[in-house]
Design a protein around this motif. Structure first.
Motif, PDB file in Angstrom:
ATOM      1  N   PHE A  42      -0.451  -5.388  13.435  1.00  0.00           N
ATOM      2  CA  PHE A  42      -0.181  -6.404  12.417  1.00  0.00           C
ATOM      3  C   PHE A  42       1.207  -6.963  12.697  1.00  0.00           C
ATOM      4  CE2 PHE A  42       1.056  -2.299  10.816  1.00  0.00           C
ATOM      5  CZ  PHE A  42       2.145  -2.470   9.966  1.00  0.00           C
ATOM      6  N   PRO A  43       1.604  -8.056  12.025  1.00  0.00           N
ATOM      7  CA  PRO A  43       2.852  -8.733  12.409  1.00  0.00           C
ATOM      8  C   PRO A  43       4.083  -7.839  12.513  1.00  0.00           C
ATOM      9  CG  PRO A  43       1.634 -10.113  10.912  1.00  0.00           C
ATOM     10  CD  PRO A  43       0.899  -8.795  10.981  1.00  0.00           C
ATOM     11  N   SER A  44       4.192  -6.802  11.684  1.00  0.00           N
ATOM     12  CA  SER A  44       5.400  -5.968  11.746  1.00  0.00           C
ATOM     13  C   SER A  44       5.111  -4.538  12.185  1.00  0.00           C
ATOM     14  CB  SER A  44       6.112  -5.969  10.392  1.00  0.00           C
ATOM     15  OG  SER A  44       5.262  -5.429   9.401  1.00  0.00           O
ATOM     16  N   GLY A  45       3.949  -4.300  12.786  1.00  0.00           N
ATOM     17  CA  GLY A  45       3.646  -2.942  13.207  1.00  0.00           C
ATOM     18  C   GLY A  45       2.450  -2.843  14.127  1.00  0.00           C
ATOM     19  N   ARG A  46       2.126  -1.619  14.430  1.00  0.00           N
ATOM     20  CA  ARG A  46       1.051  -1.317  15.375  1.00  0.00           C
ATOM     21  C   ARG A  46      -0.075  -0.543  14.677  1.00  0.00           C
ATOM     22  NH1 ARG A  46       2.170  -4.308  19.391  1.00  0.00           N
ATOM     23  NH2 ARG A  46       4.180  -4.061  20.394  1.00  0.00           N
ATOM     24  N   ALA A  47      -1.221  -0.552  15.308  1.00  0.00           N
ATOM     25  CA  ALA A  47      -2.344   0.263  14.843  1.00  0.00           C
ATOM     26  C   ALA A  47      -1.865   1.704  14.706  1.00  0.00           C
ATOM     27  CB  ALA A  47      -3.504   0.179  15.820  1.00  0.00           C
ATOM     28  N   GLY A  48      -2.205   2.333  13.583  1.00  0.00           N
ATOM     29  CA  GLY A  48      -1.821   3.718  13.345  1.00  0.00           C
ATOM     30  C   GLY A  48      -0.539   3.892  12.548  1.00  0.00           C
ATOM     31  N   ASP A  49       0.298   2.845  12.485  1.00  0.00           N
ATOM     32  CA  ASP A  49       1.507   2.921  11.654  1.00  0.00           C
ATOM     33  C   ASP A  49       1.112   3.012  10.180  1.00  0.00           C
ATOM     34  OD1 ASP A  49       3.041   2.538  13.927  1.00  0.00           O
ATOM     35  OD2 ASP A  49       3.678   0.491  13.404  1.00  0.00           O
ATOM     36  N   VAL A  50       1.983   3.611   9.374  1.00  0.00           N
ATOM     37  CA  VAL A  50       1.739   3.617   7.928  1.00  0.00           C
ATOM     38  C   VAL A  50       1.806   2.171   7.440  1.00  0.00           C
ATOM     39  CG1 VAL A  50       2.614   4.336   5.678  1.00  0.00           C
ATOM     40  CG2 VAL A  50       2.629   5.953   7.591  1.00  0.00           C
ATOM     41  N   LEU A  51       0.753   1.726   6.791  1.00  0.00           N
ATOM     42  CA  LEU A  51       0.689   0.370   6.260  1.00  0.00           C
ATOM     43  C   LEU A  51       0.981   0.361   4.760  1.00  0.00           C
ATOM     44  CD1 LEU A  51       0.103  -2.639   6.744  1.00  0.00           C
ATOM     45  CD2 LEU A  51      -2.315  -2.128   6.298  1.00  0.00           C
ATOM     46  N   THR A  52       0.278   1.218   4.008  1.00  0.00           N
ATOM     47  CA  THR A  52       0.490   1.292   2.563  1.00  0.00           C
ATOM     48  C   THR A  52       0.493   2.743   2.101  1.00  0.00           C
ATOM     49  OG1 THR A  52      -1.869   1.092   2.041  1.00  0.00           O
ATOM     50  CG2 THR A  52      -0.575  -0.965   2.103  1.00  0.00           C
ATOM     51  N   VAL A  53       1.130   2.946   0.960  1.00  0.00           N
ATOM     52  CA  VAL A  53       1.192   4.259   0.321  1.00  0.00           C
ATOM     53  C   VAL A  53       0.932   4.045  -1.155  1.00  0.00           C
ATOM     54  CG1 VAL A  53       2.653   6.260  -0.165  1.00  0.00           C
ATOM     55  CG2 VAL A  53       2.948   5.012   1.980  1.00  0.00           C
ATOM     56  N   THR A  54      -0.003   4.785  -1.728  1.00  0.00           N
ATOM     57  CA  THR A  54      -0.190   4.731  -3.175  1.00  0.00           C
ATOM     58  C   THR A  54       0.566   5.900  -3.787  1.00  0.00           C
ATOM     59  OG1 THR A  54      -2.261   5.995  -3.126  1.00  0.00           O
ATOM     60  CG2 THR A  54      -2.440   3.584  -3.017  1.00  0.00           C
ATOM     61  N   PHE A  55       1.264   5.610  -4.883  1.00  0.00           N
ATOM     62  CA  PHE A  55       2.076   6.632  -5.540  1.00  0.00           C
ATOM     63  C   PHE A  55       2.299   6.235  -6.991  1.00  0.00           C
ATOM     64  CE2 PHE A  55       4.920   3.580  -3.543  1.00  0.00           C
ATOM     65  CZ  PHE A  55       5.982   3.416  -4.415  1.00  0.00           C
ATOM     66  N   THR A  56       2.802   7.177  -7.773  1.00  0.00           N
ATOM     67  CA  THR A  56       3.223   6.885  -9.141  1.00  0.00           C
ATOM     68  C   THR A  56       4.691   7.249  -9.269  1.00  0.00           C
ATOM     69  OG1 THR A  56       2.459   9.044  -9.883  1.00  0.00           O
ATOM     70  CG2 THR A  56       0.971   7.203 -10.271  1.00  0.00           C
ATOM     71  N   VAL A  57       5.392   6.467 -10.097  1.00  0.00           N
ATOM     72  CA  VAL A  57       6.783   6.734 -10.449  1.00  0.00           C
ATOM     73  C   VAL A  57       6.837   6.789 -11.968  1.00  0.00           C
ATOM     74  CG1 VAL A  57       9.150   5.877 -10.408  1.00  0.00           C
ATOM     75  CG2 VAL A  57       7.697   5.547  -8.413  1.00  0.00           C
ATOM     76  N   LEU A  58       7.156   7.960 -12.507  1.00  0.00           N
ATOM     77  CA  LEU A  58       7.205   8.140 -13.963  1.00  0.00           C
ATOM     78  C   LEU A  58       5.935   7.613 -14.629  1.00  0.00           C
ATOM     79  CD1 LEU A  58      10.935   7.155 -14.257  1.00  0.00           C
ATOM     80  CD2 LEU A  58      10.018   9.384 -14.880  1.00  0.00           C
ATOM     81  N   GLY A  59       4.794   7.890 -14.002  1.00  0.00           N
ATOM     82  CA  GLY A  59       3.496   7.503 -14.544  1.00  0.00           C
ATOM     83  C   GLY A  59       3.051   6.088 -14.229  1.00  0.00           C
ATOM     84  N   ILE A  60       3.879   5.304 -13.560  1.00  0.00           N
ATOM     85  CA  ILE A  60       3.536   3.917 -13.248  1.00  0.00           C
ATOM     86  C   ILE A  60       2.899   3.853 -11.865  1.00  0.00           C
ATOM     87  CG2 ILE A  60       4.457   1.596 -12.850  1.00  0.00           C
ATOM     88  CD1 ILE A  60       6.715   2.323 -14.812  1.00  0.00           C
ATOM     89  N   PRO A  61       1.665   3.324 -11.757  1.00  0.00           N
ATOM     90  CA  PRO A  61       1.034   3.241 -10.443  1.00  0.00           C
ATOM     91  C   PRO A  61       1.700   2.185  -9.564  1.00  0.00           C
ATOM     92  CG  PRO A  61      -0.433   2.365 -12.157  1.00  0.00           C
ATOM     93  CD  PRO A  61       0.803   2.858 -12.836  1.00  0.00           C
ATOM     94  N   CYS A  62       1.940   2.576  -8.313  1.00  0.00           N
ATOM     95  CA  CYS A  62       2.608   1.686  -7.359  1.00  0.00           C
ATOM     96  C   CYS A  62       1.892   1.737  -6.015  1.00  0.00           C
ATOM     97  CB  CYS A  62       4.055   2.119  -7.145  1.00  0.00           C
ATOM     98  SG  CYS A  62       5.095   2.073  -8.599  1.00  0.00           S
TER      99      CYS A  62
END
Length: 159
Positions: A42-62
């Motif tokens: 993709f424009p700023s990375g390669r196949a296999g690089d971390v693209l997205t991470v799902t997480f919560t911060v103080l209960g807020i989905p991010c």
């Protein structure tokens, strides 16, 4: 993890996973859920690089997106964390600033990824909500601070 109906998407250059793990270690009701790798280049990375991470911060989905250097965090978005006392205020402030972040004014700081945080003791919020002279005194005191000093806000509230 099921995808939330509304999720805050935060753009990172390339460190979304590191940021998410730091938030999960620092704040209660926070966790890293899933790490997704790019299926192709993709424009700023390669196949296999971390693209997205799902997480919560103080209960807020991010969702953390490793989108590259095209966009940067600004103070136009921040997390505001309500704290109960000076110890909790110090703990969060010191974690953010001490991990490569930087101080700003009036309870604001930035983490090392450029995301803004407002570490706001409840006594300050309560003083401002009270209105009148109490709010004015607390506001004037706050304007002189970087990290909020709970004792100084309480003294200003009392006059």
């Amino acid at each position: 993890m099921a995808i939330a109906k509304n999720t805050i998407c935060l753009w990172y250059d390339r460190d979304a996973e590191a940021a998410a793990r730091f938030y999960a270690e620092t704040f209660p009701d926070s966790a890293v859920h899933d790490v997704f790798h790019a299926p192709s280049d993709f424009p700023s990375g390669r196949a296999g690089d971390v693209l997205t991470v799902t997480f919560t911060v103080l209960g807020i989905p991010c969702l953390g997106l490793n989108g590259g250097p095209a966009f940067h965090q600004t103070e136009a978005f921040s997390f505001q964390v309500a704290t109960e006392d000076q110890a909790e205020t110090d703990r969060y402030w010191d974690a953010i600033v001490g991990n490569g972040g930087r101080e700003s004014a009036c309870g604001w700081c930035k983490d090392r990824w450029g995301l803004s945080w407002q570490i706001t003791p409840r006594t300050l919020t309560e003083a401002l909500a009270a209105g009148g002279e109490e709010a004015r005194r607390a506001f004037v005191a706050m304007m002189e601070m970087t990290k909020i000093d709970v004792a100084a806000i309480d003294a200003a509230r009392r006059g």
